[in-house]
Design an enzyme around this catalytic site. Sequence first.
Site, PDB file in Angstrom:
ATOM      1  N   TYR A 163     -74.053 -27.556 -10.124  1.00 24.52           N
ATOM      2  CA  TYR A 163     -73.733 -28.022 -11.467  1.00 24.52           C
ATOM      3  C   TYR A 163     -73.550 -26.824 -12.411  1.00 24.52           C
ATOM      4  CZ  TYR A 163     -74.181 -31.125 -15.542  1.00 24.52           C
ATOM      5  OH  TYR A 163     -73.971 -31.836 -16.685  1.00 24.52           O
ATOM      6  N   CYS A 193     -72.432 -33.190 -22.788  1.00 23.23           N
ATOM      7  CA  CYS A 193     -72.554 -32.910 -21.352  1.00 23.23           C
ATOM      8  C   CYS A 193     -72.124 -31.487 -21.037  1.00 23.23           C
ATOM      9  CB  CYS A 193     -71.731 -33.894 -20.541  1.00 23.23           C
ATOM     10  SG  CYS A 193     -72.445 -35.539 -20.568  1.00 23.23           S
ATOM     11  N   HIS A 194     -70.947 -31.114 -21.477  1.00 23.33           N
ATOM     12  CA  HIS A 194     -70.435 -29.797 -21.110  1.00 23.33           C
ATOM     13  C   HIS A 194     -69.837 -29.056 -22.298  1.00 23.33           C
ATOM     14  CE1 HIS A 194     -70.318 -32.546 -17.624  1.00 23.33           C
ATOM     15  NE2 HIS A 194     -70.979 -31.576 -17.075  1.00 23.33           N
ATOM     16  N   GLY A 195     -70.102 -29.539 -23.507  1.00 23.85           N
ATOM     17  CA  GLY A 195     -69.783 -28.779 -24.702  1.00 23.85           C
ATOM     18  C   GLY A 195     -68.357 -28.846 -25.224  1.00 23.85           C
ATOM     19  N   HIS A 231     -62.990 -34.441 -20.108  1.00 29.87           N
ATOM     20  CA  HIS A 231     -63.502 -33.539 -19.077  1.00 29.87           C
ATOM     21  C   HIS A 231     -64.058 -34.378 -17.936  1.00 29.87           C
ATOM     22  CE1 HIS A 231     -66.668 -30.462 -17.655  1.00 29.87           C
ATOM     23  NE2 HIS A 231     -65.508 -30.144 -17.132  1.00 29.87           N
TER      24      HIS A 231
END
Lengths: 420, 190
Positions: free
Chosen positions: A299, B154-156, B130
């Site tokens: 991840y 979650c991933h910015g 994303h």
Amino acid sequence: MSGPSTYVPKSGFGRWMDSRLPLMRFAHDTIITYPTPKNLNFWYAFGAILTFMLGIQILTGIVLAMHYVANAGLAFDSVEGIMRNINYGWLIRYMHANGATFFFIAVYIHMFRGLYYGSYKSPREVIWILGVILYLLMVATAFFGYVLPWGQMSFWGATVITNFFSALDQIVPHLGSAIATWLWGGFAVGDATLNRFFSLHYLLPFVIAGVVGLHIWALHVPGNNNPLGIDTKGPQDMLPFHPYYTVKDSFYVALFALIYLAFVFYAPDFFGNPDNYTPANPVVTPPDIVPEWYLLPFYAMLRSVPQKLIGVLVMAGSLLTLVFVPWLDTSKVRSTRFRPMMKQFFWLFVFDCLILGYCGSQGADAALHMQGFELPLVWVARVATLYYFGFFWVVMPLLGIIEKPKPLPANISQPVLAAE
Amino acid sequence: MAETTAPEPTRRDFLYIATGGVAAVGAALAAWPFIDQMNPSSAVLALASIEADLSAIQVGQQVVFNWRGHPLFVRRRTPQEIAEAKAVDVASLPDPLARNANLPDNAPATDADRAAKDPQWLIVVGVCTHLGCTPTVSTPQVPQGEYGGWLCHCHGSQYDTAGRIRKGPAPQNLAVPPYTFQSPTKIKVG
């Protein structure tokens, strides 16, 4: 199995059976007389430990499936029902959930052991590749299983993972989205998704058991590697598997089970995420979604890349790389014990995986603060990702050429006799 | 040197190839139902559109509806948010396309192409492009990200007040679903 069989049926029925279905001969040659190098250490017990954990997971899983309902409206409550109402349901579910964690602890130790002692090198490449396949099957099974309780982490984990495929849109427009819709059976993760994941979660462990059979078969043809990494020279180097390794393995299985059950009974939610005790909500993503600990390094690699398609490819590549390890390592010496440079790079690699795991466990914009200096974790993850690939694709091929290994012992008895 | 000559094809060779060909086509045809059963069922497809009443939504507020299992963001933008969205040079955007199902595929990502005819309404699917998380809305009181629109935790990924991707790993602007205004405060989506 390798070598001529020494099985002699002892009863009339045994002789009758042996000429029709030689099952006992197969078991005898595989478990009793199988010649095993006499210098295997503790780290070689993890094959038996993994077999034991697979058994635990299948047994507890079959029981859980008797009480679980694979329906988006009922799944969460049925799991709570298992925890509260079913007799010993709490025990069986906690054994299953923690069983997954300890299955992965064992498989990672098993894999690092294989790397350290060069167990993937000729003539054992196929054992290693089957092992990589087993690991990928374990990851898939664990992912499907984690979706089943239908909590917030289940739902959003399933959403993020299935969306990996939508990255293919950047190669062929709409292809990735079509695959994602096909996987979901709807426009989003939902009831149809849950049902099919349950079906696959039940199927895959039996596929794993089958591939484990191939893995052991492939092991028994060349025989075990050993901590010295040198070929065994003859019967003087070997011991029969039973009783020597059945007893040794059983001892370590019991020790491992002790630690595993300590978590089951005293810290059953230690490895769990509290967000998964909130029922799935398709319109609210939890503030920090993280996968289970055993997937955190991958991840972290995904997140370290700011571009969707490349991020997904890097993550897939990190797993695929393992397949090529037998050919990436150019050294003639198997065991890292005799490879002074490899030893340092190996332990740096173990440390690197732990760093990646830590980065994966933190928020997307986390940073390390050191005396007023701020280091974004994403940069730590980038360097760690670079070393992960560098270890396999640069260090392994190069070291075989530039490293001067220590002298190898003439046979596996020599180091022991010399020490006396 | 021995001379090798390919043997003349016989009737039997033809039968092998013909039988094999029929078997391969048959296997492919038989596989299709087992693949297609995983696609959305008729029951799922039947629930593909919703109607939503916007009359209670205040200026500066976002309301989330559920459309096809996804969150649907309906945001009533403030004049300042509209002005910010209009001031952006489209050529400088990571994704210069409108991604608006009501417009041609090649429409540019101007604010007019992203918002409804009445520019205070912005209607987008609340799925980060994303990996599918739901982005968090930014308000002047609790800003999320630098662009006043949404931030995906979650991933910015960061979106602006027209739902366009500005920063982070997401490749596309938030999708604008097919919708029509049935009255000034009522829409049909899908």
